[in-house]
Scaffold this motif. Structure first.
Motif, mmCIF file in Angstrom:
data_model
loop_
_atom_site.group_PDB
_atom_site.id
_atom_site.type_symbol
_atom_site.label_atom_id
_atom_site.label_comp_id
_atom_site.label_asym_id
_atom_site.label_seq_id
_atom_site.Cartn_x
_atom_site.Cartn_y
_atom_site.Cartn_z
ATOM 1 N N LEU A 9 44.711 -14.955 11.983
ATOM 2 C CA LEU A 9 43.780 -16.014 11.640
ATOM 3 C C LEU A 9 44.313 -16.736 10.420
ATOM 4 N N ARG A 10 43.965 -17.999 10.305
ATOM 5 C CA ARG A 10 44.257 -18.736 9.091
ATOM 6 C C ARG A 10 42.965 -19.255 8.488
ATOM 7 N N LEU A 11 42.683 -18.817 7.279
ATOM 8 C CA LEU A 11 41.534 -19.289 6.542
ATOM 9 C C LEU A 11 41.929 -20.480 5.680
ATOM 10 N N SER A 12 41.018 -21.418 5.560
ATOM 11 C CA SER A 12 41.218 -22.580 4.709
ATOM 12 C C SER A 12 40.052 -22.696 3.744
ATOM 13 N N CYS A 13 40.327 -23.222 2.575
ATOM 14 C CA CYS A 13 39.287 -23.465 1.590
ATOM 15 C C CYS A 13 39.612 -24.749 0.856
ATOM 16 N N ALA A 14 38.756 -25.733 1.000
ATOM 17 C CA ALA A 14 38.948 -27.026 0.371
ATOM 18 C C ALA A 14 38.026 -27.179 -0.829
ATOM 19 N N ALA A 15 38.596 -27.572 -1.944
ATOM 20 C CA ALA A 15 37.835 -27.812 -3.164
ATOM 21 C C ALA A 15 37.521 -29.289 -3.297
ATOM 22 N N SER A 16 36.312 -29.584 -3.718
ATOM 23 C CA SER A 16 35.899 -30.968 -3.902
ATOM 24 C C SER A 16 34.851 -31.058 -4.997
ATOM 25 N N GLY A 17 34.468 -32.279 -5.335
ATOM 26 C CA GLY A 17 33.407 -32.506 -6.304
ATOM 27 C C GLY A 17 33.880 -32.956 -7.674
ATOM 28 N N ARG A 18 35.101 -32.678 -7.993
ATOM 29 C CA ARG A 18 35.688 -33.097 -9.257
ATOM 30 C C ARG A 18 37.194 -33.008 -9.153
ATOM 31 N N THR A 19 37.845 -33.627 -10.099
ATOM 32 C CA THR A 19 39.291 -33.565 -10.186
ATOM 33 C C THR A 19 39.689 -32.602 -11.295
ATOM 34 N N PHE A 20 40.539 -31.682 -10.955
ATOM 35 C CA PHE A 20 41.076 -30.775 -11.960
ATOM 36 C C PHE A 20 42.503 -30.416 -11.575
ATOM 37 N N SER A 21 43.192 -29.858 -12.503
ATOM 38 C CA SER A 21 44.590 -29.527 -12.290
ATOM 39 C C SER A 21 44.920 -28.205 -12.961
ATOM 40 N N SER A 22 46.070 -27.687 -12.604
ATOM 41 C CA SER A 22 46.613 -26.466 -13.192
ATOM 42 C C SER A 22 45.699 -25.264 -13.012
ATOM 43 N N TYR A 23 45.026 -25.219 -11.889
ATOM 44 C CA TYR A 23 44.137 -24.108 -11.610
ATOM 45 C C TYR A 23 44.726 -23.216 -10.522
ATOM 46 N N ALA A 24 44.455 -21.951 -10.641
ATOM 47 C CA ALA A 24 44.847 -21.009 -9.614
ATOM 48 C C ALA A 24 43.747 -20.898 -8.570
ATOM 49 N N MET A 25 44.143 -20.597 -7.358
ATOM 50 C CA MET A 25 43.177 -20.383 -6.286
ATOM 51 C C MET A 25 43.460 -19.040 -5.630
ATOM 52 N N GLY A 26 42.403 -18.326 -5.369
ATOM 53 C CA GLY A 26 42.563 -16.989 -4.836
ATOM 54 C C GLY A 26 41.594 -16.674 -3.721
ATOM 55 N N TRP A 27 41.845 -15.538 -3.103
ATOM 56 C CA TRP A 27 40.988 -15.012 -2.050
ATOM 57 C C TRP A 27 40.556 -13.595 -2.405
ATOM 58 N N PHE A 28 39.292 -13.322 -2.162
ATOM 59 C CA PHE A 28 38.718 -11.994 -2.295
ATOM 60 C C PHE A 28 38.000 -11.647 -1.006
ATOM 61 N N ARG A 29 37.688 -10.380 -0.829
ATOM 62 C CA ARG A 29 36.936 -9.988 0.347
ATOM 63 C C ARG A 29 36.005 -8.839 0.008
ATOM 64 N N GLN A 30 34.962 -8.733 0.803
ATOM 65 C CA GLN A 30 33.996 -7.667 0.613
ATOM 66 C C GLN A 30 33.548 -7.146 1.967
ATOM 67 N N ALA A 31 33.822 -5.884 2.195
ATOM 68 C CA ALA A 31 33.381 -5.214 3.403
ATOM 69 C C ALA A 31 32.019 -4.578 3.156
ATOM 70 N N PRO A 32 31.240 -4.351 4.208
ATOM 71 C CA PRO A 32 29.927 -3.726 4.033
ATOM 72 C C PRO A 32 30.025 -2.392 3.304
ATOM 73 N N GLY A 33 29.187 -2.222 2.296
ATOM 74 C CA GLY A 33 29.159 -0.989 1.543
ATOM 75 C C GLY A 33 30.284 -0.808 0.547
ATOM 76 N N LYS A 34 31.104 -1.821 0.377
ATOM 77 C CA LYS A 34 32.230 -1.719 -0.540
ATOM 78 C C LYS A 34 32.158 -2.798 -1.605
ATOM 79 N N GLU A 35 32.874 -2.558 -2.681
ATOM 80 C CA GLU A 35 32.990 -3.550 -3.734
ATOM 81 C C GLU A 35 33.871 -4.698 -3.276
ATOM 82 N N ARG A 36 33.613 -5.859 -3.835
ATOM 83 C CA ARG A 36 34.484 -6.980 -3.553
ATOM 84 C C ARG A 36 35.865 -6.691 -4.148
ATOM 85 N N GLU A 37 36.890 -7.006 -3.394
ATOM 86 C CA GLU A 37 38.238 -6.699 -3.822
ATOM 87 C C GLU A 37 39.141 -7.914 -3.730
#
Length: 124
Positions: free
Chosen positions: A18-46
């Protein structure tokens, strides 16, 4: 102020991709990092993966290294997570997030903005 809209989640068979996509909008910014996290049922977000603004630096969780690839297209303010050789253990809600400081870090405390999450389900 900043909105993150995720897409690409769904249900797949083990070994699929699968390929996940995430588009940022609402303002202009630069030099920011973008990341992915996940959380399974009953587990901490990782942490899953993060990419620097330039794309020149990436970090991956050991559990996904070699199977997932993070990338970004700054012209589209979009980050991608290409997920391959998926396993049932990858089943989780996946969240994209922005670190406006540009820090490339696995700790979610540094992330300022979060998407709503998208479900990924991998069946065996």
């Amino acid at each position: 102020q900043v909105q993150l809209v995720e897409s690409g989640g769904g249900s797949v068979q083990a070994g699929g991709s699968l390929r996940l996509s995430c588009a940022a909008s609402g303002r202009t910014f630069s030099s920011y990092a973008m990341g992915w996290f996940r959380q399974a049922p009953g587990k901490e977000r990782e942490f899953v993966a993060v990419i620097s603004w330039s794309g020149g630096m990436t970090l991956y969780a050991d559990s996904v290294k070699g199977r997932f690839t993070i990338s970004r297209d700054n012209a589209k303010n979009t980050v991608y997570l290409q997920m391959g050789r998926l396993k049932p253990e990858d089943t989780a809600v996946y969240y994209c997030a922005v670190d406006s400081s540009g820090r490339v870090d696995y700790d979610e405390i540094w992330y300022d903005y979060w998407g709503q999450g998208t479900q990924v389900t991998v069946s065996s």
